[in-house]
Design a protein around this motif. Structure first.
Motif, mmCIF file in Angstrom:
data_model
loop_
_atom_site.group_PDB
_atom_site.id
_atom_site.type_symbol
_atom_site.label_atom_id
_atom_site.label_comp_id
_atom_site.label_asym_id
_atom_site.label_seq_id
_atom_site.Cartn_x
_atom_site.Cartn_y
_atom_site.Cartn_z
ATOM 1 N N ARG A 231 26.532 68.171 47.069
ATOM 2 C CA ARG A 231 26.109 67.751 45.734
ATOM 3 C C ARG A 231 26.526 68.774 44.687
ATOM 4 N N ARG B 267 24.134 68.594 52.519
ATOM 5 C CA ARG B 267 23.998 67.662 51.391
ATOM 6 C C ARG B 267 23.848 68.407 50.066
ATOM 7 N N ASN B 268 23.094 69.506 50.073
ATOM 8 C CA ASN B 268 22.914 70.298 48.849
ATOM 9 C C ASN B 268 24.234 70.903 48.376
ATOM 10 N N ASP C 295 22.767 76.281 40.189
ATOM 11 C CA ASP C 295 22.865 75.177 41.140
ATOM 12 C C ASP C 295 23.724 75.561 42.339
ATOM 13 N N ASP D 36 21.247 71.471 53.958
ATOM 14 C CA ASP D 36 22.147 72.410 53.281
ATOM 15 C C ASP D 36 23.505 71.769 53.012
ATOM 16 N N SER E 39 22.027 78.367 44.387
ATOM 17 C CA SER E 39 20.801 77.872 45.019
ATOM 18 C C SER E 39 21.115 77.234 46.360
ATOM 19 N N SER E 40 22.181 76.452 46.394
ATOM 20 C CA SER E 40 22.538 75.790 47.655
ATOM 21 C C SER E 40 22.937 76.819 48.713
ATOM 22 N N SER F 73 19.734 78.692 49.859
ATOM 23 C CA SER F 73 18.990 77.822 50.762
ATOM 24 C C SER F 73 19.617 77.832 52.151
#
Length: 406
Positions: free
Chosen positions: A163, A159-160, A225, A157, A228-229, A232
């Motif tokens: 990003r 890293r997501n 995007d 999570d 979504s992170s 998650s």
């Protein structure tokens, strides 16, 4: 986070963007004076919200209401406020700034949660515990190894989210349909000056790049995007807190429980895992919110349609606000987790009947090797190679503790 999505943050950012635009246009040769810019800067923060609300009631247009309100206190600068821009210049660029700043709030919080659970995993790396598959007793693991399963998901999570943060760009200075036609007209067809204008304003807003292609808005896939992170993360937190609730039922592990806390009005002796339950409840909402940007992105007609606006004003702030309080609550839980080794040992030794009718304890099944296999070995390696390096950029923000108010 509440301030990040507040009207004050939103509308003062609009004014900042108008000032950036005027400054860049002046540098590039448009007839804008220092006095006009100074006047705008001196009134950047003093927004008359009552006047803006009345203007919007009359005009039915939020951006023009704030243009008029800003112009009222900046009469000299009035002719050049919002010069050449469309509503999405302030609207979308502000949203991108707020999304970026929202991640800047969440990432250190997530780092602290990971840090606390890493300390927990390290402390209990060697404590054997009964593993479960299908929620049925299985081979032994260790308490620390189980915590590393939580940490691995949280690291993904992190890293997501990083990003998603790093991928954010500025919408830029694009005009009404992304063609920059109005700015080309202002600069009498000078393409280089239009390019310079966008580059300068992008840098003033703190972005390295602007999207090269937009319609009237930036692609709503960007919102997908970002959320979504967060969705998650919601799934991860729900799994962690469900595990804690299951272990609380077994009396092997507990979330913090205050000295005078009452678990139930009818049964005050109960120690209900209310904080973990709260995280699960909010995490479901966070996961569900992802449907909004997915559907919004799918129905953006041609260069844009306005049916995204009301939905985004709910789904974007709610996602970040929900993620924010979930991380605060999970940090509080992680800082006060209580382990009961004697209960864990009793469960390990408890005889269990297999399908043949024989009674065996896990200690008999695993006597030929170490009780928990190699469980403690990957804990040390995982923490040193993957977890601790991930936290290094947030080391200066690691000491904040969370006290929850009910």
């Amino acid at each position: 986070m509440a301030y990040n999505f507040s009207d004050r943050k939103k509308f003062t950012t609009w004014r900042k963007l108008w000032i950036y635009l005027a400054k860049a246009e002046k540098v590039l040769g448009l007839p804008i004076t220092d006095a006009q810019i100074l006047e705008m800067e001196s009134h950047e923060m003093d927004i008359d919200f009552a006047m803006a609300a009345e203007e919007e009631r009359k005009l039915r247009h939020d951006v023009m209401a704030h243009v008029h309100t800003f112009a009222h206190c900046c009469p000299t600068a009035a002719p050049i406020i919002h010069l050449g821009a469309t509503s999405c210049y302030v609207g979308d660029n502000t949203d991108l700034i707020i999304l970026r700043d929202g991640f800047d709030i969440l990432l250190p919080k997530l780092a602290r949660v990971i840090d606390r659970l890493a300390n927990f995993a390290e402390k209990y790396a060697d404590l054997p515990t009964l593993g479960f598959t299908h929620y049925q007793p299985a081979q032994l693991t260790t308490v620390g190894k189980r915590a590393c399963l939580w940490l691995q998901d949280l690291a993904m999570d992190m890293r997501n989210m990083q990003r998603a943060h790093d991928d954010l760009r500025f919408r830029g200075v694009k005009g009404t349909t992304g063609t920059q036609a109005s700015f080309l007209q202002l600069f009498q067809g000078d393409h280089d000056k239009v390019e310079d204008l966008e580059r300068m304003v992008t840098e003033m807003a703190g972005f390295k790049k602007a999207y090269l292609v937009t319609g009237q808005t930036y692609s709503r896939k960007v919102d997908v995007d970002c959320l979504s992170s967060l969705a998650s993360l919601g799934a991860t937190v729900h799994k962690i807190c469900t595990d804690i609730r299951l272990l609380a039922n077994l009396k092997e592990l507990e979330e913090p429980f205050e000295k005078e806390q009452i678990g139930s009005s009818a049964m005050p002796y109960k120690r209900n895992p209310m904080r973990a339950e709260r995280c699960c409840s909010l995490a479901r909402h966070l996961v569900a919110l992802l449907a909004d940007p997915l559907q919004t992105a799918s129905v953006q007609w041609l260069e844009r349609t306005l049916d995204d606006s009301a939905n985004r004003r709910i789904s974007l702030p709610e996602s970040f606000l929900t993620a924010d309080i979930i991380l605060s609550t999970l940090q509080n839980i992680s800082e006060g987790l209580v382990v009961y080794p004697k209960v864990i040992e009793r469960h390990i030794r408890l005889p269990r009947e297999d399908p043949s009718g024989c009674h065996t304890g896990p200690q008999d099944l695993h006597r030929p090797c170490s009780p928990a296999g190699k469980a403690s070995i990957p804990v040390t390696r995982f923490l040193s190679e993957e977890v601790r390096p991930l936290l290094e950029p947030y080391r200066a923000k690691m000491d904040v503790k969370i006290e929850l108010e009910l």
